[in-house]
Design a protein around this motif. Structure first.
Motif, PDB file in Angstrom:
ATOM      1  N   GLU A  70       0.843  -1.193   0.000  1.00 16.51           N
ATOM      2  CA  GLU A  70       0.000   0.000   0.000  1.00 16.51           C
ATOM      3  C   GLU A  70       0.882   1.248   0.000  1.00 16.51           C
ATOM      4  OE1 GLU A  70      -3.324   0.337  -0.025  1.00 16.51           O
ATOM      5  OE2 GLU A  70      -3.731  -1.823  -0.044  1.00 16.51           O
ATOM      6  N   PRO A  71       0.358   2.378  -0.479  1.00 22.87           N
ATOM      7  CA  PRO A  71       1.104   3.634  -0.337  1.00 22.87           C
ATOM      8  C   PRO A  71       1.388   3.913   1.140  1.00 22.87           C
ATOM      9  CG  PRO A  71      -0.746   3.896  -1.838  1.00 22.87           C
ATOM     10  CD  PRO A  71      -0.921   2.555  -1.194  1.00 22.87           C
ATOM     11  N   ALA A  72       2.553   4.432   1.418  1.00 21.13           N
ATOM     12  CA  ALA A  72       2.968   4.663   2.804  1.00 21.13           C
ATOM     13  C   ALA A  72       2.576   6.067   3.253  1.00 21.13           C
ATOM     14  CB  ALA A  72       4.476   4.469   2.935  1.00 21.13           C
ATOM     15  N   PRO A  73       1.612   6.181   4.183  1.00 22.99           N
ATOM     16  CA  PRO A  73       1.215   7.504   4.687  1.00 22.99           C
ATOM     17  C   PRO A  73       2.074   7.914   5.874  1.00 22.99           C
ATOM     18  CG  PRO A  73      -0.183   5.839   5.636  1.00 22.99           C
ATOM     19  CD  PRO A  73       0.812   5.093   4.764  1.00 22.99           C
ATOM     20  N   GLY A  74       1.816   9.094   6.386  1.00 28.36           N
ATOM     21  CA  GLY A  74       2.444   9.498   7.634  1.00 28.36           C
ATOM     22  C   GLY A  74       1.859   8.724   8.807  1.00 28.36           C
ATOM     23  N   LEU A  75       2.695   8.450   9.803  1.00 29.37           N
ATOM     24  CA  LEU A  75       2.295   7.677  10.972  1.00 29.37           C
ATOM     25  C   LEU A  75       2.592   8.470  12.240  1.00 29.37           C
ATOM     26  CD1 LEU A  75       3.829   4.227   9.902  1.00 29.37           C
ATOM     27  CD2 LEU A  75       1.455   4.965   9.630  1.00 29.37           C
ATOM     28  N   THR A  76       1.970   8.069  13.327  1.00 36.98           N
ATOM     29  CA  THR A  76       2.246   8.642  14.646  1.00 36.98           C
ATOM     30  C   THR A  76       2.550   7.502  15.602  1.00 36.98           C
ATOM     31  OG1 THR A  76       0.757  10.519  14.257  1.00 36.98           O
ATOM     32  CG2 THR A  76       1.348  10.025  16.542  1.00 36.98           C
ATOM     33  N   VAL A  77       3.694   7.568  16.278  1.00 36.75           N
ATOM     34  CA  VAL A  77       4.056   6.546  17.258  1.00 36.75           C
ATOM     35  C   VAL A  77       3.966   7.153  18.655  1.00 36.75           C
ATOM     36  CG1 VAL A  77       5.543   5.287  15.655  1.00 36.75           C
ATOM     37  CG2 VAL A  77       6.520   7.105  17.068  1.00 36.75           C
ATOM     38  N   PHE A  78       3.707   6.312  19.630  1.00 38.71           N
ATOM     39  CA  PHE A  78       3.572   6.836  20.991  1.00 38.71           C
ATOM     40  C   PHE A  78       3.965   5.782  22.014  1.00 38.71           C
ATOM     41  CE2 PHE A  78      -0.522   5.346  19.432  1.00 38.71           C
ATOM     42  CZ  PHE A  78      -0.941   4.461  20.413  1.00 38.71           C
ATOM     43  N   SER A  79       4.342   6.264  23.185  1.00 33.92           N
ATOM     44  CA  SER A  79       4.647   5.395  24.318  1.00 33.92           C
ATOM     45  C   SER A  79       4.126   6.067  25.589  1.00 33.92           C
ATOM     46  CB  SER A  79       6.153   5.137  24.424  1.00 33.92           C
ATOM     47  OG  SER A  79       6.867   6.348  24.533  1.00 33.92           O
ATOM     48  N   LEU A  80       3.518   5.250  26.441  1.00 39.36           N
ATOM     49  CA  LEU A  80       2.836   5.749  27.633  1.00 39.36           C
ATOM     50  C   LEU A  80       3.207   4.885  28.821  1.00 39.36           C
ATOM     51  CD1 LEU A  80      -0.662   5.779  25.919  1.00 39.36           C
ATOM     52  CD2 LEU A  80       0.839   7.778  26.115  1.00 39.36           C
ATOM     53  N   GLY A  81       3.561   5.506  29.919  1.00 39.26           N
ATOM     54  CA  GLY A  81       3.772   4.782  31.161  1.00 39.26           C
ATOM     55  C   GLY A  81       2.721   5.203  32.178  1.00 39.26           C
ATOM     56  N   PRO A 126      -1.516   9.081  32.219  1.00 43.90           N
ATOM     57  CA  PRO A 126      -0.176   8.479  32.174  1.00 43.90           C
ATOM     58  C   PRO A 126       0.830   9.327  32.933  1.00 43.90           C
ATOM     59  CG  PRO A 126      -0.681   9.534  30.084  1.00 43.90           C
ATOM     60  CD  PRO A 126      -1.952   9.578  30.897  1.00 43.90           C
ATOM     61  N   SER A 127       1.782   8.655  33.544  1.00 45.38           N
ATOM     62  CA  SER A 127       2.861   9.364  34.220  1.00 45.38           C
ATOM     63  C   SER A 127       3.921   9.824  33.231  1.00 45.38           C
ATOM     64  CB  SER A 127       3.481   8.474  35.294  1.00 45.38           C
ATOM     65  OG  SER A 127       3.834   7.205  34.756  1.00 45.38           O
ATOM     66  N   THR A 128       4.016   9.157  32.104  1.00 41.78           N
ATOM     67  CA  THR A 128       4.895   9.583  31.013  1.00 41.78           C
ATOM     68  C   THR A 128       4.126   9.448  29.714  1.00 41.78           C
ATOM     69  OG1 THR A 128       5.845   7.360  30.716  1.00 41.78           O
ATOM     70  CG2 THR A 128       7.000   8.874  32.212  1.00 41.78           C
ATOM     71  N   ARG A 129       4.369  10.389  28.806  1.00 39.96           N
ATOM     72  CA  ARG A 129       3.619  10.393  27.536  1.00 39.96           C
ATOM     73  C   ARG A 129       4.505  10.955  26.438  1.00 39.96           C
ATOM     74  NH1 ARG A 129      -2.513  12.819  26.836  1.00 39.96           N
ATOM     75  NH2 ARG A 129      -2.669  12.733  24.542  1.00 39.96           N
ATOM     76  N   SER A 130       4.727  10.167  25.395  1.00 42.26           N
ATOM     77  CA  SER A 130       5.503  10.614  24.239  1.00 42.26           C
ATOM     78  C   SER A 130       4.725  10.265  22.982  1.00 42.26           C
ATOM     79  CB  SER A 130       6.871   9.925  24.209  1.00 42.26           C
ATOM     80  OG  SER A 130       7.581  10.251  23.020  1.00 42.26           O
ATOM     81  N   VAL A 131       4.381  11.274  22.175  1.00 42.73           N
ATOM     82  CA  VAL A 131       3.625  11.079  20.938  1.00 42.73           C
ATOM     83  C   VAL A 131       4.388  11.814  19.837  1.00 42.73           C
ATOM     84  CG1 VAL A 131       1.406  11.341  19.792  1.00 42.73           C
ATOM     85  CG2 VAL A 131       1.488  11.025  22.275  1.00 42.73           C
ATOM     86  N   LEU A 132       4.787  11.088  18.784  1.00 41.61           N
ATOM     87  CA  LEU A 132       5.694  11.639  17.786  1.00 41.61           C
ATOM     88  C   LEU A 132       5.231  11.305  16.372  1.00 41.61           C
ATOM     89  CD1 LEU A 132       9.026  10.420  19.426  1.00 41.61           C
ATOM     90  CD2 LEU A 132       8.121  12.760  19.512  1.00 41.61           C
ATOM     91  N   PRO A 133       5.170  12.283  15.471  1.00 38.56           N
ATOM     92  CA  PRO A 133       4.887  11.991  14.062  1.00 38.56           C
ATOM     93  C   PRO A 133       6.143  11.414  13.394  1.00 38.56           C
ATOM     94  CG  PRO A 133       5.256  14.336  14.351  1.00 38.56           C
ATOM     95  CD  PRO A 133       5.306  13.735  15.731  1.00 38.56           C
ATOM     96  N   LYS A 134       5.951  10.433  12.508  1.00 37.66           N
ATOM     97  CA  LYS A 134       7.071   9.783  11.824  1.00 37.66           C
ATOM     98  C   LYS A 134       6.646   9.407  10.402  1.00 37.66           C
ATOM     99  CE  LYS A 134       9.901   9.052  15.505  1.00 37.66           C
ATOM    100  NZ  LYS A 134      11.327   9.455  15.600  1.00 37.66           N
TER     101      LYS A 134
END
Length: 515
Positions: free
Chosen positions: A260-271, A337-345
């Motif tokens: 499939e065509p590759a779109p933009g994605l968002t990755v995240f990590s939560l504690g 969440p005590s920690t939150r990281s959300v990043l576009p990739k």
């Protein structure tokens, strides 16, 4: 420094410090194909009697060496000591009789011509991440497919992938062409074992399993025939290869995938804070079932007093949309969440992030040492498949109480995976809410105790209703493993196996023919 998937996810849940600091690489182990060891049979004697009956003389290894232009390693040869190894160090007691480096289907056919009928186990190896080491059989022949690793993307977007390609190589080639394939997160897992067992991955809810994208496969069968399996050619074999498990029906040398065509994605990590695991797991199960197909997450419970909880995920879409959906989860759980990281990739950077090598080059993501050897791990892992309804979150958390060093990884399914019928492919778990992997590092000396603890969690999940299992997390002590892996598809798979391998040339302790 290398880290395994459990520690990598723990680091992400703690705020992504591992990635920010550049401590690279996860060996995610996630979608590896069958493999002996870790509490299961590992010697030639473990193979079904009919697979070794009538053996009188060993294969003519010198004849095979000649046919392979010297690309055959025997125990006395330089390089054998490294070539024989799989990823899991607990399987290091397995010594194959020979390792053949295959560069083409002709090499695979030569191996079968020479080794077939001598009563030894014969197995193909793609990435070598087999949990139990069935791809490095003791006393047997390993057909190492790693040299067949070419990845080509055609103008129509289909990708032709050699069976020895590792995921990071597939991702890099696809990204260059602006395409994607849903697959796993470990960069060094081979495409072969992953796809043949199903292929659960971080884009599965949007794009389906890896096997759902299989358009055709080039297969060498037990009698050395070279076949193409597709909807119009050998359709029963084609059906079986999509989730029936690696090593069961023949040696796949090349895959053709629809991409499939590759779109933009968002990755995240939560504690999440201590003591919140039950609330988060309960809310997560209800929430993930209702989220758009674009959302994928893994919910990780780490054993302890009390167990801790983390969530890592990938969203097909914008960062703002991902944050809105995550806020709904927090509201449902009543926990922030005590920690939150959300990043576009972009696609490739997102896959590197999920692999734990975000700050590395593609070459570094291979994790290969100067000697060409993959850093390895020592672990015990088993699985269950959640049903379509949520489990009792309190009882799930109780299973992990006090089990320091044991992790329970719930990888979300549903979405596109659920849009096919259970018998549309050999992968039967179409209605599952999530897969459950129970994982723990282990040494040979402490393996028995770790296995007991891991198995207790697995069996506890079964008592809660999670009775299926994932063949790519192959498990030596799993009760009724044939039905657990394949459900109602087992009978048809056995029929396909009898047709294409009537003499059980590819038999191993948990092959379809033995189920």
């Amino acid at each position: 420094m290398t880290i395994d998937r459990r520690r990598f996810l723990a680091a992400l849940g703690a705020g992504g410090a591992v990635l920010v600091a550049g401590a690279q690489r996860a060996a995610a182990l996630d979608r590896a194909g069958p493999g002996t060891g870790a509490g299961g049979p590992s010697a030639v004697d473990a193979w079904p009697a009919r697979a070794r009956s009538g053996a009188v003389l060993p294969p003519d290894w010198q004849a095979l060496r000649t046919r392979l232009d010297g690309r055959l390693l025997l125990p006395a040869d330089q390089g054998y000591g490294e070539a024989r190894l799989g990823y899991n160090e607990l399987n290091d007691g397995q010594f194959p009789a020979a390792v053949a480096r295959c560069t083409s289907p002709s090499d695979v056919r030569a191996c079968l011509d020479v080794a077939r009928g001598h009563g030894i186990p014969i197995a193909a190896r793609s990435g070598g991440h087999s949990y139990l080491g069935y791809s490095v059989p003791a006393g047997g022949l390993v057909m190492d497919l790693r040299p067949m690793a070419r990845v080509r993307v055609r103008p129509d977007g289909t990708a032709v992938v050699g069976a020895g390609a590792r995921l990071i190589e597939v991702y890099a080639a696809l990204a260059q062409a602006g395409r994607l394939l849903p697959a796993g997160s470990c960069p060094t897992v081979g495409i072969g074992g992953l796809a043949l067992g199903g292929g659960i991955g971080v884009l599965a809810r949007k794009y389906g399993l890896t096997c759902d994208r299989l358009a055709a496969a080039q297969v060498v069968t037990a009698d050395s025939s070279l076949l193409e399996a597709s909807p119009d050619s050998e359709p029963d074999l084609y059906w079986a290869l999509r989730g029936g498990g690696g090593g069961n029906f023949g040696v796949v040398c090349e895959f053709t995938f629809r991409t499939e065509p590759a779109p933009g994605l968002t990755v995240f990590s939560l504690g999440f804070p201590a003591g919140s695991a039950t609330a988060v797991v309960g809310a997560w199960q209800q929430w993930i079932a209702g989220t758009p197909f674009e959302m994928w997450t893994t919910c990780q419970l780490s054993g302890g007093d009390p167990p801790s909880c983390r969530i890592v995920g990938c969203y097909v879409g914008a960062e703002s949309e991902a944050n809105q959906l995550l806020d709904q989860l927090f509201a449902a759980a009543g926990v922030q969440p005590s920690t939150r990281s959300v990043l576009p990739k972009n696609y490739l950077d997102a896959m590197k992030y999920m692999a734990g090598c975000a700050n590395d080059t593609i070459a570094q993501c291979h994790l290969v040492s100067e000697g060409g050897v993959l850093p390895r791990s020592s672990f015990v892992a088993v699985s269950r498949m959640l049903g379509p309804t949520a489990l009792d979150a309190g009882r799930v958390t109780d299973l992990m109480a006090g089990r320091t060093g044991v992790d329970l990884l719930l990888d979300s399914l549903g979405g596109a995976v659920s849009q096919l019928a259970p018998d549309a492919t050999a992968f039967p778990h179409r209605s599952s809410l999530a897969s459950a992997q129970v994982y723990a590092s282990a040494t040979a000396a402490g393996q028995a105790a770790v296995t007991e603890s891991v198995d207790a969690v697995r069996d506890g999940l079964a008592e809660l209703g999670a009775t299926g299992a994932y063949v790519n997390y192959i498990d030596a002590t799993l009760p009724d493993w044939g039905r657990a892996y394949y459900g109602a598809n087992l009978d048809r798979l056995q029929s396909v196996s009898r047709r294409y391998d009537p003499d059980a040339v590819f038999a191993f302790p948990q092959s379809v023919t033995c189920g």
